[in-house]
Scaffold this active site. Structure first.
Site, PDB file in Angstrom:
ATOM      1  N   SER A 140      32.230 -57.400  84.347  1.00 51.56           N
ATOM      2  CA  SER A 140      32.448 -58.721  84.938  1.00 51.56           C
ATOM      3  C   SER A 140      31.220 -59.096  85.750  1.00 51.56           C
ATOM      4  O   SER A 140      30.465 -58.214  86.167  1.00 51.56           O
ATOM      5  CB  SER A 140      33.669 -58.639  85.862  1.00 51.56           C
ATOM      6  OG  SER A 140      33.777 -59.780  86.681  1.00 51.56           O
ATOM      7  N   TYR A 193      38.914 -55.079  92.751  1.00 45.47           N
ATOM      8  CA  TYR A 193      38.428 -55.426  91.411  1.00 45.47           C
ATOM      9  C   TYR A 193      36.914 -55.230  91.330  1.00 45.47           C
ATOM     10  O   TYR A 193      36.383 -54.638  90.376  1.00 45.47           O
ATOM     11  CB  TYR A 193      38.812 -56.873  91.096  1.00 45.47           C
ATOM     12  CG  TYR A 193      38.433 -57.347  89.712  1.00 45.47           C
ATOM     13  CD1 TYR A 193      39.195 -56.974  88.600  1.00 45.47           C
ATOM     14  CD2 TYR A 193      37.318 -58.172  89.502  1.00 45.47           C
ATOM     15  CE1 TYR A 193      38.858 -57.412  87.323  1.00 45.47           C
ATOM     16  CE2 TYR A 193      36.978 -58.611  88.239  1.00 45.47           C
ATOM     17  CZ  TYR A 193      37.750 -58.228  87.148  1.00 45.47           C
ATOM     18  OH  TYR A 193      37.406 -58.657  85.878  1.00 45.47           O
TER      19      TYR A 193
HETATM   20  N1  LIG Z   1      39.480 -63.567  82.462  1.00 42.49           N
HETATM   21  C1  LIG Z   1      38.502 -63.433  83.347  1.00 42.49           C
HETATM   22  O1  LIG Z   1      38.321 -64.277  84.245  1.00 42.49           O
HETATM   23  C2  LIG Z   1      37.564 -62.247  83.246  1.00 42.49           C
HETATM   24  C3  LIG Z   1      36.296 -62.343  83.852  1.00 42.49           C
HETATM   25  C4  LIG Z   1      35.442 -61.251  83.783  1.00 42.49           C
HETATM   26  C5  LIG Z   1      35.846 -60.098  83.150  1.00 42.49           C
HETATM   27  N2  LIG Z   1      37.089 -60.031  82.582  1.00 42.49           N
HETATM   28  C6  LIG Z   1      37.495 -58.761  81.969  1.00 42.49           C
HETATM   29  O2  LIG Z   1      37.837 -58.984  80.609  1.00 42.49           O
HETATM   30  C7  LIG Z   1      38.817 -58.033  80.203  1.00 42.49           C
HETATM   31  C8  LIG Z   1      39.962 -58.741  79.517  1.00 42.49           C
HETATM   32  O3  LIG Z   1      40.556 -59.615  80.447  1.00 42.49           O
HETATM   33  P1  LIG Z   1      41.497 -60.847  80.042  1.00 42.49           P
HETATM   34  O4  LIG Z   1      41.035 -61.992  80.830  1.00 42.49           O
HETATM   35  O5  LIG Z   1      41.619 -60.967  78.589  1.00 42.49           O
HETATM   36  O6  LIG Z   1      42.876 -60.342  80.701  1.00 42.49           O
HETATM   37  P2  LIG Z   1      44.395 -60.460  80.172  1.00 42.49           P
HETATM   38  O7  LIG Z   1      44.576 -61.662  79.377  1.00 42.49           O
HETATM   39  O8  LIG Z   1      45.252 -60.269  81.380  1.00 42.49           O
HETATM   40  O9  LIG Z   1      44.523 -59.176  79.228  1.00 42.49           O
HETATM   41  C9  LIG Z   1      44.480 -57.874  79.756  1.00 42.49           C
HETATM   42  C10 LIG Z   1      44.743 -56.877  78.640  1.00 42.49           C
HETATM   43  O10 LIG Z   1      44.704 -55.557  79.193  1.00 42.49           O
HETATM   44  C11 LIG Z   1      45.875 -54.859  78.781  1.00 42.49           C
HETATM   45  N3  LIG Z   1      46.279 -53.880  79.777  1.00 42.49           N
HETATM   46  C12 LIG Z   1      46.412 -54.041  81.127  1.00 42.49           C
HETATM   47  N4  LIG Z   1      46.847 -52.907  81.683  1.00 42.49           N
HETATM   48  C13 LIG Z   1      46.985 -52.003  80.683  1.00 42.49           C
HETATM   49  C14 LIG Z   1      47.399 -50.652  80.622  1.00 42.49           C
HETATM   50  N5  LIG Z   1      47.784 -49.970  81.731  1.00 42.49           N
HETATM   51  N6  LIG Z   1      47.421 -50.020  79.427  1.00 42.49           N
HETATM   52  C15 LIG Z   1      47.059 -50.673  78.304  1.00 42.49           C
HETATM   53  N7  LIG Z   1      46.644 -51.964  78.282  1.00 42.49           N
HETATM   54  C16 LIG Z   1      46.618 -52.617  79.469  1.00 42.49           C
HETATM   55  C17 LIG Z   1      46.940 -55.930  78.612  1.00 42.49           C
HETATM   56  O11 LIG Z   1      47.946 -55.459  77.746  1.00 42.49           O
HETATM   57  P3  LIG Z   1      49.474 -56.033  77.783  1.00 42.49           P
HETATM   58  O12 LIG Z   1      49.393 -57.485  78.114  1.00 42.49           O
HETATM   59  O13 LIG Z   1      50.000 -55.763  76.447  1.00 42.49           O
HETATM   60  O14 LIG Z   1      50.112 -55.253  78.835  1.00 42.49           O
HETATM   61  C18 LIG Z   1      46.118 -57.041  77.987  1.00 42.49           C
HETATM   62  O15 LIG Z   1      46.002 -56.818  76.593  1.00 42.49           O
HETATM   63  C19 LIG Z   1      39.217 -57.259  81.476  1.00 42.49           C
HETATM   64  O16 LIG Z   1      38.543 -56.034  81.517  1.00 42.49           O
HETATM   65  C20 LIG Z   1      38.743 -58.160  82.592  1.00 42.49           C
HETATM   66  O17 LIG Z   1      38.464 -57.464  83.776  1.00 42.49           O
HETATM   67  C21 LIG Z   1      37.949 -61.072  82.599  1.00 42.49           C
END
Ligand SMILES: NC(=O)c1ccc[n+]([C@@H]2O[C@H](COP(=O)([O-])OP(=O)(O)OC[C@H]3O[C@@H](n4cnc5c(N)ncnc54)[C@H](OP(=O)(O)O)[C@@H]3O)[C@@H](O)[C@H]2O)c1
Length: 261
Positions: A134, A147
């Protein structure tokens, strides 16, 4: 030549906002997918949306037993060429209100453990690892202490591993989105971003950028302006970023304490 055609990619967090878009793009490019998420229902929905039917493994990755089972599952299906550590969670609130254990476990410990576990498999295939970090892995931001700590840690781990494997055929990459429109961000975070004038990217675009990095030799990719400048500025002149964020602190505190309602 399409680098992804026929390659097997293990993608964690496939049921999430960014993960599902990455899965769609990889599938359209002809990759064979092994997708993980905790929700069997969400995995099933995604399965029907993809060009090539994926293998799916529903599990909570914070369990080391589940990690071992996942490794076995992948080996039974011919191994993997690419590991994308994308699963993650976020927390927004002042330091005293944060629960660090879950954050550290899924955002930092799990990707480290999966890298360790899958290295022998990846060695056999001249594979690659992409760890999803991130912008907050380079900029400490008020309201996101836990985070930020996990993503700073993941960036350090990725860089060290990449340098450790520099003489090998395995590539280790760090991919750093800025705020993206997914459900990882609570409505308070979305409102805070609007109030501060911070842009939020679409998960479709973020997924395109990840695929570009996957196909290139680029070891680090940071998304978005001005965040990319801030990342560099924070490394060289952190006092400038201290000042910029201090000027926004009253607003951030209001949202972090839930007093914006
Ligand atoms: N969105 C942002 O603003 C942003 C910015 C920078 C970086 N990121 C990074 O991008 C990545 C994806 O984020 P996103 O925005 O797509 O988030 P998201 O929509 O909340 O998706 C998170 C994913 O992680 C899975 N997950 C969470 N806890 C888990 C566990 N204990 N075991 C297995 N799977 C787990 C969830 O699975 P289930 O839903 O099936 O539980 C879901 O598939 C993350 O690493 C995040 O830190 C996001």
């Amino acid at each position: 030549m399409n680098f992804l055609a026929g390659k097997t990619v293990l993608l964690t967090g496939a049921t999430g906002g960014i993960g599902a878009e990455v899965a769609r793009k990889l599938s359209a490019a002809g990759a064979r997918l092994i997708l993980t998420g905790r929700s069997a229902t969400k995995l099933k929905v995604l399965q029907h949306q993809l060009a090539v039917e994926p293998l799916m493994y529903c599990c909570d990755l914070t369990s080391t037993a589940e990690q071992q089972d996942l490794l076995q599952f992948c080996q039974q299906h011919g191994g993997i060429d690419v590991l994308i550590n994308n699963a993650g969670i976020s927390q927004f609130g002042l330091c005293q209100q944060q629960q660090f254990n879950d954050l550290i476990s899924i955002n930092l410990l799990v990707p480290m453990q999966l890298c360790q576990l899958f290295l022998p498999v990846l060695r056999q295939r001249k594979g690659q690892i992409v760890n999803v970090g991130s912008a907050f892995g380079s900029i400490g931001h008020p309201g996101f202490t836990g985070y930020c700590a996990t993503k700073f840690g993941l960036r350090g781990f990725t860089e060290a591993l990449q340098r450790e494997l520099a003489g090998s055929d395995i590539q280790v990459k760090y991919f750093a989105p800025r705020a993206t429109e997914t459900s990882i961000n609570s409505s308070d975070v979305v409102q805070l971003n609007q109030q501060l004038g911070n842009s939020m990217d679409s998960p479709v675009w973020v997924a395109e950028e990840l695929i570009k990095q996957l196909k290139s030799n680029e070891l680090r990719r940071f998304l978005g302006w001005p965040e990319r400048i801030f990342v560099r500025l924070n490394g060289v002149f952190p006092a400038l970023v201290d000042m910029a964020l201090k000027s926004k602190l009253t607003v951030i505190e209001l949202f972090a304490e839930g007093k914006n309602h």
